[in-house]
Design an enzyme around this catalytic site. Sequence first.
Site, short mmCIF file in Angstrom:
data_model
loop_
_atom_site.label_atom_id
_atom_site.label_comp_id
_atom_site.label_asym_id
_atom_site.label_seq_id
_atom_site.Cartn_x
_atom_site.Cartn_y
_atom_site.Cartn_z
N SER A 19 34.67 22.40 -20.58
CA SER A 19 35.01 23.24 -21.72
C SER A 19 33.79 23.93 -22.30
CB SER A 19 35.59 22.37 -22.84
OG SER A 19 36.81 21.83 -22.49
N GLU A 73 38.77 31.13 -17.75
CA GLU A 73 37.41 31.67 -17.91
C GLU A 73 36.64 31.31 -16.65
OE1 GLU A 73 35.58 31.62 -22.34
OE2 GLU A 73 35.98 29.63 -21.58
N ASN A 101 35.73 28.38 -26.39
CA ASN A 101 35.45 27.31 -27.34
C ASN A 101 34.36 27.66 -28.35
OD1 ASN A 101 37.41 25.34 -26.80
ND2 ASN A 101 36.40 24.97 -24.83
N HIS A 136 37.41 27.47 -15.96
CA HIS A 136 37.88 26.84 -17.20
C HIS A 136 39.32 27.24 -17.49
CE1 HIS A 136 37.40 26.38 -21.83
NE2 HIS A 136 37.95 25.31 -21.30
N1 CAA Z 1 52.86 21.09 -19.80
C1 CAA Z 1 53.61 21.98 -19.13
N2 CAA Z 1 54.48 22.82 -19.74
C2 CAA Z 1 54.59 22.72 -21.08
C3 CAA Z 1 53.84 21.81 -21.84
C4 CAA Z 1 52.96 20.97 -21.14
N3 CAA Z 1 52.16 20.07 -21.79
N4 CAA Z 1 54.17 21.97 -23.14
C5 CAA Z 1 55.09 22.95 -23.19
N5 CAA Z 1 55.34 23.40 -21.96
C6 CAA Z 1 56.28 24.48 -21.59
C7 CAA Z 1 57.69 24.08 -21.91
O1 CAA Z 1 58.28 23.37 -20.84
C8 CAA Z 1 58.35 25.44 -22.12
O2 CAA Z 1 58.65 26.01 -20.86
P1 CAA Z 1 59.94 26.94 -20.65
O3 CAA Z 1 59.68 28.18 -21.42
O4 CAA Z 1 59.95 27.13 -19.18
O5 CAA Z 1 61.10 26.16 -21.16
C9 CAA Z 1 57.24 26.29 -22.75
O6 CAA Z 1 56.00 25.62 -22.42
C10 CAA Z 1 57.37 26.37 -24.25
O7 CAA Z 1 57.44 25.05 -24.73
P2 CAA Z 1 58.24 24.59 -26.01
O8 CAA Z 1 59.40 25.52 -26.24
O9 CAA Z 1 58.55 23.14 -25.89
O10 CAA Z 1 57.20 24.65 -27.19
P3 CAA Z 1 56.42 25.85 -27.78
O11 CAA Z 1 57.16 27.14 -27.72
O12 CAA Z 1 55.96 25.34 -29.09
O13 CAA Z 1 55.14 26.02 -26.82
C11 CAA Z 1 52.89 25.54 -26.33
C12 CAA Z 1 54.28 24.95 -26.54
C13 CAA Z 1 52.90 26.50 -25.15
C14 CAA Z 1 51.98 24.38 -26.04
C15 CAA Z 1 52.50 26.32 -27.64
O14 CAA Z 1 52.64 25.47 -28.76
C16 CAA Z 1 51.07 26.85 -27.60
O15 CAA Z 1 50.80 27.87 -27.01
N6 CAA Z 1 50.15 26.11 -28.28
C17 CAA Z 1 48.73 26.49 -28.30
C18 CAA Z 1 48.08 26.05 -27.02
C19 CAA Z 1 46.65 26.44 -26.98
O16 CAA Z 1 46.07 27.04 -27.88
N7 CAA Z 1 46.00 26.09 -25.87
C20 CAA Z 1 44.59 26.27 -25.69
C21 CAA Z 1 43.88 25.00 -26.08
S1 CAA Z 1 42.13 25.17 -25.99
C22 CAA Z 1 41.79 24.94 -24.38
O17 CAA Z 1 42.62 24.67 -23.56
C23 CAA Z 1 40.35 25.06 -24.00
C24 CAA Z 1 39.51 23.85 -24.19
O18 CAA Z 1 38.52 23.77 -23.45
C25 CAA Z 1 39.73 22.84 -25.22
P1 NAD Z 2 41.54 13.37 -20.14
O1 NAD Z 2 40.87 12.35 -20.99
O2 NAD Z 2 42.99 13.64 -20.32
O3 NAD Z 2 41.31 13.02 -18.58
C1 NAD Z 2 40.07 12.76 -18.01
C2 NAD Z 2 40.33 11.94 -16.74
O4 NAD Z 2 39.10 11.85 -16.01
C3 NAD Z 2 40.79 10.51 -17.01
O5 NAD Z 2 41.99 10.29 -16.31
C4 NAD Z 2 39.65 9.64 -16.47
O6 NAD Z 2 40.11 8.42 -15.91
C5 NAD Z 2 39.05 10.54 -15.42
N1 NAD Z 2 37.65 10.26 -15.08
C6 NAD Z 2 36.62 9.96 -15.92
N2 NAD Z 2 35.48 9.82 -15.21
C7 NAD Z 2 35.80 10.05 -13.90
C8 NAD Z 2 35.05 10.05 -12.69
N3 NAD Z 2 33.75 9.81 -12.68
N4 NAD Z 2 35.71 10.33 -11.54
C9 NAD Z 2 37.05 10.58 -11.52
N5 NAD Z 2 37.80 10.58 -12.65
C10 NAD Z 2 37.19 10.32 -13.82
O7 NAD Z 2 40.68 14.71 -20.33
P2 NAD Z 2 41.15 16.23 -20.19
O8 NAD Z 2 41.65 16.68 -21.50
O9 NAD Z 2 42.00 16.36 -18.98
O10 NAD Z 2 39.75 16.95 -19.97
C11 NAD Z 2 39.11 16.95 -18.72
C12 NAD Z 2 38.07 18.05 -18.67
O11 NAD Z 2 38.71 19.31 -18.92
C13 NAD Z 2 36.95 17.93 -19.70
O12 NAD Z 2 35.76 18.42 -19.17
C14 NAD Z 2 37.46 18.83 -20.83
O13 NAD Z 2 36.42 19.32 -21.65
C15 NAD Z 2 38.09 19.95 -20.03
N6 NAD Z 2 39.12 20.73 -20.74
C16 NAD Z 2 39.96 20.10 -21.59
C17 NAD Z 2 40.94 20.84 -22.24
C18 NAD Z 2 41.90 20.19 -23.19
O14 NAD Z 2 42.58 20.90 -23.94
N7 NAD Z 2 42.00 18.88 -23.23
C19 NAD Z 2 41.06 22.21 -21.98
C20 NAD Z 2 40.19 22.82 -21.06
C21 NAD Z 2 39.21 22.05 -20.45
#
Ligand code: CAA
Ligand code: NAD
Length: 283
Positions: A119, A152, A190, A140
């Site tokens: 991330s 990304e 992020n 990403h």
């Molecule tokens: N896995 C797979 N599919 C999923 C899911 C999951 N965890 N959660 C929801 N879905 C699917 C549902 O099955 C549904 O599919 P259909 O249209 O085919 O029926 C669709 O997504 C919409 O789901 P819901 O109607 O249940 O719920 P919703 O309309 O509230 O949408 C959501 C759910 C798509 C998660 C929405 O709330 C959303 O877009 N949330 C924001 C997500 C976001 O910002 N993601 C980025 C996070 S940051 C990141 O990823 C980067 C990082 O490094 C941290």
């Molecule tokens: P998670 O905690 O759901 O899963 C991580 C998994 O990695 C666990 O099942 C753990 O057992 C496994 N693991 C740890 N060390 C390991 C190793 N040495 N070899 C093999 N497996 C190992 O975490 P996540 O949310 O799936 O995040 C995973 C990566 O993706 C991180 O780098 C995170 O920053 C990135 N990411 C996360 C998100 C998010 O929304 N959670 C979005 C984009 C990217």
Amino acid sequence: MSISKVMVIGAGQMGSGIAQVCAQSGYEVLLYDVSDISLDNGMARIENQINRSVVKGKISGQDAKETLKRLQPASGLDAVKSCDIAIEAVVENMEVKKKLFTDLDEMAPAHAVLATNTSSLPITEIAAATERPSQVIGMHFMNPVPVMQLVEIIRGLQTSDQTYEAVKGMAERLGKISVQVNDNPGFAANRILMPMINEAIYAVYEGVTSPEDIDNVMKLGMNHPMGPLTLADFIGLDTCLYIMEVLHDGLGDSKYRPCPLLRKYVKAGWLGRKSGRGFYSYQ
Ligand code: CAA
Ligand code: NAD
């Protein structure tokens, strides 16, 4: 370079989502996790998602069967020797990722690309743990992977054009839209998202209003699909903290300091949805 077989390392929420979309897009996929329980849970999550798509009429039963046949669990990291690309999705920790990339570099065939779903961590530093930095790249994905369109793509200092083109082509085949981002802390997604989440946590910490109402402000006032605290729980509070630390250390600006409440929750084991408790309870 053509990619037909993929190994995904880490079967948590991101790794299982990546493995699912790869199998659905026609790739042969091996999924590996250091924890057998996580691997079993990840495989079950994928099967469940694919079966739900059949129930919703989005894919046929035959498609589901073929997709699941393309996906296999791997019992060891050395299974990468038959793969064209490894996509790493393990915990957001530089030392763990560097060790993994050194091991993958030793075991993967010479042509294979080593991609990381990190991330926020520097791709150049992860690449330096291998003897093939030109074949290391950031890929990403966003959570939930099967739903979100964006990938990304982050090139490290030495990532070759050939590696970039191969990964860009793969993202297209997965039905994603990619953006190329430079190797800066937190990349683009992020760098922008996480300070907003951290600020929302500060607002709770300072008693501005309740978590529910902070989420309502952003959902109802700004049309965000999830409020920032629901989203933090969804991402994982440990992952949010790691990312804030990377931004704080990497950019050296106090505006990125992680909120003490975020640290406290992570120390308590309140990691959000995946642990059953974060800003909300998921029991
Ligand atoms: N896995 C797979 N599919 C999923 C899911 C999951 N965890 N959660 C929801 N879905 C699917 C549902 O099955 C549904 O599919 P259909 O249209 O085919 O029926 C669709 O997504 C919409 O789901 P819901 O109607 O249940 O719920 P919703 O309309 O509230 O949408 C959501 C759910 C798509 C998660 C929405 O709330 C959303 O877009 N949330 C924001 C997500 C976001 O910002 N993601 C980025 C996070 S940051 C990141 O990823 C980067 C990082 O490094 C941290
Ligand atoms: P998670 O905690 O759901 O899963 C991580 C998994 O990695 C666990 O099942 C753990 O057992 C496994 N693991 C740890 N060390 C390991 C190793 N040495 N070899 C093999 N497996 C190992 O975490 P996540 O949310 O799936 O995040 C995973 C990566 O993706 C991180 O780098 C995170 O920053 C990135 N990411 C996360 C998100 C998010 O929304 N959670 C979005 C984009 C990217």
